[in-house]
Design a protein around this motif. Structure first.
Motif, PDB file in Angstrom:
ATOM      1  N   ILE A  92       0.851  -1.200   0.000  1.00  0.00           N
ATOM      2  CA  ILE A  92       0.000   0.000   0.000  1.00  0.00           C
ATOM      3  C   ILE A  92       0.890   1.255   0.000  1.00  0.00           C
ATOM      4  CG2 ILE A  92      -1.986   1.160   1.060  1.00  0.00           C
ATOM      5  CD1 ILE A  92      -2.509  -1.349   2.708  1.00  0.00           C
ATOM      6  N   ARG A  93       1.955   1.191   0.794  1.00  0.00           N
ATOM      7  CA  ARG A  93       2.865   2.338   0.874  1.00  0.00           C
ATOM      8  C   ARG A  93       3.427   2.665  -0.512  1.00  0.00           C
ATOM      9  NH1 ARG A  93       4.811   3.529   5.832  1.00  0.00           N
ATOM     10  NH2 ARG A  93       4.977   1.318   6.391  1.00  0.00           N
ATOM     11  N   ASP A  94       3.848   1.639  -1.228  1.00  0.00           N
ATOM     12  CA  ASP A  94       4.399   1.859  -2.568  1.00  0.00           C
ATOM     13  C   ASP A  94       3.348   2.478  -3.497  1.00  0.00           C
ATOM     14  OD1 ASP A  94       6.700   0.753  -1.676  1.00  0.00           O
ATOM     15  OD2 ASP A  94       6.430  -1.182  -2.675  1.00  0.00           O
ATOM     16  N   TRP A  95       2.147   1.900  -3.439  1.00  0.00           N
ATOM     17  CA  TRP A  95       1.073   2.383  -4.301  1.00  0.00           C
ATOM     18  C   TRP A  95       0.756   3.848  -4.007  1.00  0.00           C
ATOM     19  CZ3 TRP A  95      -3.920   3.813  -2.644  1.00  0.00           C
ATOM     20  CH2 TRP A  95      -4.810   4.112  -3.670  1.00  0.00           C
ATOM     21  N   ARG A  96       0.678   4.189  -2.724  1.00  0.00           N
ATOM     22  CA  ARG A  96       0.399   5.576  -2.329  1.00  0.00           C
ATOM     23  C   ARG A  96       1.477   6.531  -2.826  1.00  0.00           C
ATOM     24  NH1 ARG A  96      -2.052   7.454   3.378  1.00  0.00           N
ATOM     25  NH2 ARG A  96      -3.836   6.050   3.455  1.00  0.00           N
ATOM     26  N   ALA A  97       2.728   6.090  -2.697  1.00  0.00           N
ATOM     27  CA  ALA A  97       3.833   6.956  -3.095  1.00  0.00           C
ATOM     28  C   ALA A  97       3.783   7.207  -4.602  1.00  0.00           C
ATOM     29  CB  ALA A  97       5.166   6.319  -2.705  1.00  0.00           C
ATOM     30  N   GLN A  98       3.521   6.136  -5.370  1.00  0.00           N
ATOM     31  CA  GLN A  98       3.409   6.297  -6.826  1.00  0.00           C
ATOM     32  C   GLN A  98       2.266   7.240  -7.189  1.00  0.00           C
ATOM     33  OE1 GLN A  98       2.987   2.428  -8.629  1.00  0.00           O
ATOM     34  NE2 GLN A  98       4.756   1.659  -7.498  1.00  0.00           N
ATOM     35  N   ARG A  99       1.135   7.036  -6.512  1.00  0.00           N
ATOM     36  CA  ARG A  99      -0.036   7.845  -6.800  1.00  0.00           C
ATOM     37  C   ARG A  99       0.234   9.325  -6.473  1.00  0.00           C
ATOM     38  NH1 ARG A  99      -5.236   8.146  -3.266  1.00  0.00           N
ATOM     39  NH2 ARG A  99      -3.446   8.422  -1.912  1.00  0.00           N
ATOM     40  N   ALA A 100       0.911   9.572  -5.345  1.00  0.00           N
ATOM     41  CA  ALA A 100       1.201  10.953  -4.966  1.00  0.00           C
ATOM     42  C   ALA A 100       2.173  11.583  -5.964  1.00  0.00           C
ATOM     43  CB  ALA A 100       1.775  11.007  -3.549  1.00  0.00           C
ATOM     44  N   ALA A 101       3.153  10.791  -6.378  1.00  0.00           N
ATOM     45  CA  ALA A 101       4.116  11.312  -7.358  1.00  0.00           C
ATOM     46  C   ALA A 101       3.400  11.634  -8.668  1.00  0.00           C
ATOM     47  CB  ALA A 101       5.222  10.285  -7.596  1.00  0.00           C
ATOM     48  N   ALA A 102       2.536  10.722  -9.102  1.00  0.00           N
ATOM     49  CA  ALA A 102       1.779  10.953 -10.329  1.00  0.00           C
ATOM     50  C   ALA A 102       0.907  12.203 -10.199  1.00  0.00           C
ATOM     51  CB  ALA A 102       0.922   9.729 -10.649  1.00  0.00           C
ATOM     52  N   ALA A 103       0.308  12.391  -9.019  1.00  0.00           N
ATOM     53  CA  ALA A 103      -0.574  13.531  -8.812  1.00  0.00           C
ATOM     54  C   ALA A 103       0.185  14.847  -8.979  1.00  0.00           C
ATOM     55  CB  ALA A 103      -1.215  13.455  -7.422  1.00  0.00           C
ATOM     56  N   ARG A 104       1.469  14.857  -8.548  1.00  0.00           N
ATOM     57  CA  ARG A 104       2.254  16.088  -8.683  1.00  0.00           C
ATOM     58  C   ARG A 104       2.687  16.314 -10.119  1.00  0.00           C
ATOM     59  NH1 ARG A 104       5.147  18.026  -3.305  1.00  0.00           N
ATOM     60  NH2 ARG A 104       5.449  19.755  -4.762  1.00  0.00           N
ATOM     61  N   ASP A 105       2.629  15.249 -10.932  1.00  0.00           N
ATOM     62  CA  ASP A 105       3.056  15.400 -12.329  1.00  0.00           C
ATOM     63  C   ASP A 105       1.909  15.765 -13.267  1.00  0.00           C
ATOM     64  OD1 ASP A 105       5.638  14.912 -11.743  1.00  0.00           O
ATOM     65  OD2 ASP A 105       5.639  12.813 -12.386  1.00  0.00           O
ATOM     66  N   VAL A 106       0.672  15.690 -12.771  1.00  0.00           N
ATOM     67  CA  VAL A 106      -0.468  16.016 -13.635  1.00  0.00           C
ATOM     68  C   VAL A 106      -0.326  17.440 -14.162  1.00  0.00           C
ATOM     69  CG1 VAL A 106      -2.945  16.471 -13.655  1.00  0.00           C
ATOM     70  CG2 VAL A 106      -2.070  14.416 -12.524  1.00  0.00           C
ATOM     71  N   LYS A 107      -0.498  17.577 -15.466  1.00  0.00           N
ATOM     72  CA  LYS A 107      -0.459  18.908 -16.070  1.00  0.00           C
ATOM     73  C   LYS A 107      -1.792  19.592 -15.788  1.00  0.00           C
ATOM     74  CE  LYS A 107       3.367  19.581 -18.399  1.00  0.00           C
ATOM     75  NZ  LYS A 107       3.974  18.670 -17.368  1.00  0.00           N
ATOM     76  N   VAL A 108      -1.751  20.783 -15.252  1.00  0.00           N
ATOM     77  CA  VAL A 108      -2.997  21.531 -15.057  1.00  0.00           C
ATOM     78  C   VAL A 108      -3.485  21.970 -16.437  1.00  0.00           C
ATOM     79  CG1 VAL A 108      -4.081  23.471 -13.923  1.00  0.00           C
ATOM     80  CG2 VAL A 108      -2.145  22.326 -12.837  1.00  0.00           C
ATOM     81  N   PRO A 109      -4.717  21.653 -16.755  1.00  0.00           N
ATOM     82  CA  PRO A 109      -5.205  21.954 -18.111  1.00  0.00           C
ATOM     83  C   PRO A 109      -5.324  23.474 -18.314  1.00  0.00           C
ATOM     84  CG  PRO A 109      -6.791  20.593 -16.847  1.00  0.00           C
ATOM     85  CD  PRO A 109      -5.739  21.044 -15.900  1.00  0.00           C
TER      86      PRO A 109
END
Lengths: 152, 152, 152, 152, 152, 152, 152, 152
Positions: free
Chosen positions: E135-152
């Protein structure tokens, strides 16, 4: 009505008034966008000879209550489902008037618009018996038709 | 009203009608407990010369709608907080009338009862200008008093 | 039912009654549009030999309660989602009956219509054991089928 | 009933059953705290000769629905206001049964308990005409009394 | 789940469990249609080695609470929007459990199903540290991905 | 808990944990008034060896969700009735978490607090069988006592 | 905004800010998925020179309240209809903030997003009179246009 | 405020403004009872130098929205629980403003009144840094005190 987008919901009200031979004026006046015009319009309602006012609005619907605050002509309110809350907001904004300034509130949306026209006709019928007789005829026809409906 | 226990909520309505010099009859008639009497009473309302009817009821409040179904006299409905739902049930049972049979609905409880009386007076004022003038005077006094209230 | 547009919601109720071999009459009667007919129909229900009445209506649904006020035949009510409030108005208008006049209320819409038919059959089963046995068979088949469903 | 604290709300139901001369058994059985007993009790209801079951419960009220799932005796449900939500949770937990397992639901709290007893009597009256006659007498007396009430 | 039609809402829960490498059994068991099976299934849950149970149901959702009454394995409940009330009925039927029998309730519909799987994994993680690390790994990936989302 | 005024509602939770022999730490931490402390406290929960967290809060209750965002320890949420909305605001603020961050939500107020403690014990029981056995004993005693209650 | 899927609802807010010549930064930050980033972002808001913050989120919308807890820049909240509850959950999660940490809340969805931008402009207008003048011009044009709308 | 009876709910707002050294005027103006005065008062707000307006009202609370329609000074709205609906009516009447006329809405009742004062101070702080510093000091003291609270 508070907005041009409210017009469709009010078509059945106009049809009903036409059916009862009641002339009416129709205006788009927003309590929030054109408050000055609202004041002018509502304060002149009595001298223009209006006998009843139907005010329809959605969302935080201040229009019916503000009109009622500015005239002694009876005001009927129709809450419209214009938001994510599907008319509950408009219903409470119209019906929960504080003591002193009444708005006779009808159902949300088209059924309410139809009924506002009928109640307006009943109110005019208090003074003009011929209007009441037209409602009586319409009701009798409708009841007769209801008994003739074939159950599917 | 639908029950003797509703009487207290209607006291402000009676006081308001007295203030405007409007005579009235007062009855306890239940749509559910005395349906025959309801029929008789509502169907005779017009010939007894009633100009407006105020119907107050709580719970699954069928009274205002049934009266409206049986007469052409305008009907105003007052939802009363008689159950665990605090008047929401009565409000929806009164205001959500289907197209064809209108009830002009006021707020839940005493504010609604007060306003039903004022709206009834406004409706009578459509025919009797002297009643409208009494409401005008009352409103003017109330507004003047409101501006004199000392802010605590 | 209160309106021809309610018919579709009642189809599962009719199918269920057919399945249990229970004959029924079906009528469209509006408490608000045809109150006279409602009186006549409900007051004659007992002498016509009806054993249970299913009354379905939407909006400010007065039909089930008014029928219950006019007969000693058990009345079951089905609230229909006919307005912007999606059946909440009908539910409260039917279930929140004041003490003295009961309506056994089922769920909003088609599940409620289906269940009204089953509960009607259970009530008839109090007097006719063969009806109860048909419900028992149907339940057993349904439970067996439920255990055979393949989980996707 | 689901809990000893529900007893007070059910007193009017017992009084009503006594008035109609209907014997009854009374039990405190929790769907959640004593599920085994619930199974045993509900599955034996038919063979014990029960003709109707009144199940009253508050909160996430599973009792009426579970009883209905375990017997073919008609089940009436009374939602009780046991939580911060004042009975809305119990009402929805009882009335919104899925298609297949009906519970005839009455109003929240004491009015619902009273009405559950009357509806139970009406259901028994489908088989025992003398019970129906007792309800008829009671209704007639109540209606007569209602017409004699002095309007305050 | 209470019905085959609930399966779609539970797909994200299964995907999440697969992602965390957690094996599971999946069953369609209705509290109201197959109460015997429910008893059997829930009372055997502990001996079958289940560590957490996710119970999803709509309408008057008795399933999660009844399962919780019959086992000591932690039960998580997912209310599904199966009726006109869009899941409010299921939410209250699941979350408002009386003191003594807890159901850990998640959000209505798919977000709740997803979260039930994650919470189940967190609970299993109390005993199996390797699950928590996934779960920790999944959360970390998800948080990293969230910071990479381009604001439209 | 989010505020010192929440303490009373949590007393039954503490009593239940004591009964099951589960040690606990108790803190007053507000998501909105002391966000820094919340971060520090929640991020350290795992290393302090907490096995479950019970987060209780009223109003726009952000506490349970924020704690769940900051730790992998399972979080249970208890909505408290701290405002005019009587806990509905807290319930929705806690249970309607978006997919990804679960909070297992219990009932509003004291029943929810009690159940949070029991569910916490069940979760700990996944790892510590002796805790599960204590819950089993308590349940058995409670069920036995329930069958001995004298019906009034 | 709390999620990339919220972007569409915020387009009218951006258009309004552009119309008033107000530069802005736009970010997707989730209170629950990226709490660390939220802290960093909100605590730096003042030093980055932000004059107002508009925080929009759906479901159990903790974002606006958490931002408000971490900065002294005024925070406006926009509840979005992201779940089965159509924004009621987000509205209560945002508006019912406990005493001490205010969020100025706007209507659910796009009307609220539009209004958040206008209120932000009004707040900036407290310090920058030229912004206020631009709102004044826009309002005057809109009112003039409203009076020119042809009633259909 | 809309009525003298609203004064008590606003005492914490005044105390908060006093604490931050912000002078204010306090008036009782009803949108419905004194609409002329409302117009005069709101249209003069800008020239009297008001920087923010806090409008509190109950029931069908038109006051905040009408003030917002008549001025470019930012308006904050506080819904008060003055009716049987406990503030839900006021909340929806204030927060659900149509696009174009914003009211920054706070929580129902005293917490909302307190927060309206703090948000007003934050808005003034956009122009007057010394006000922002006073809020910073107050927040720091409050947070420190919160960490010193003894857990009972």
């Amino acid at each position: 009505m508070g907005s041009a987008s409210d017009n469709e919901a009010l078509i059945p009200a106009c049809e009903m008034l036409d059916k009862f031979g009641i002339p009416y004026e129709k205006a788009i006046i927003s309590a929030h966008r054109t408050p000055d015009w609202l004041f002018e319009w509502a304060q002149g309602a009595e001298s223009r000879g209006l006998m009843v006012i139907i005010a329809a609005a959605g969302a935080a619907a201040a229009l019916p209550g503000m009109v009622a605050a500015l005239t002694l002509v009876p005001v009927l309110g129709v809450p419209l489902p214009a938001t994510a809350l599907n008319g509950v907001d408009a219903l409470l904004s119209i019906v929960q008037m504080p003591a002193g300034v009444p708005v006779g509130t009808l159902a949300i949306g088209k059924p309410g618009a139809t009924n506002a026209a009928i109640l307006a006709a009943e109110i005019i019928g208090v003074r003009h018996p011929e209007v009441r007789e037209r409602i009586r005829d319409w009701r009798a026809q409708r009841a007769a038709a209801a008994r003739d409906v074939k159950v599917p």
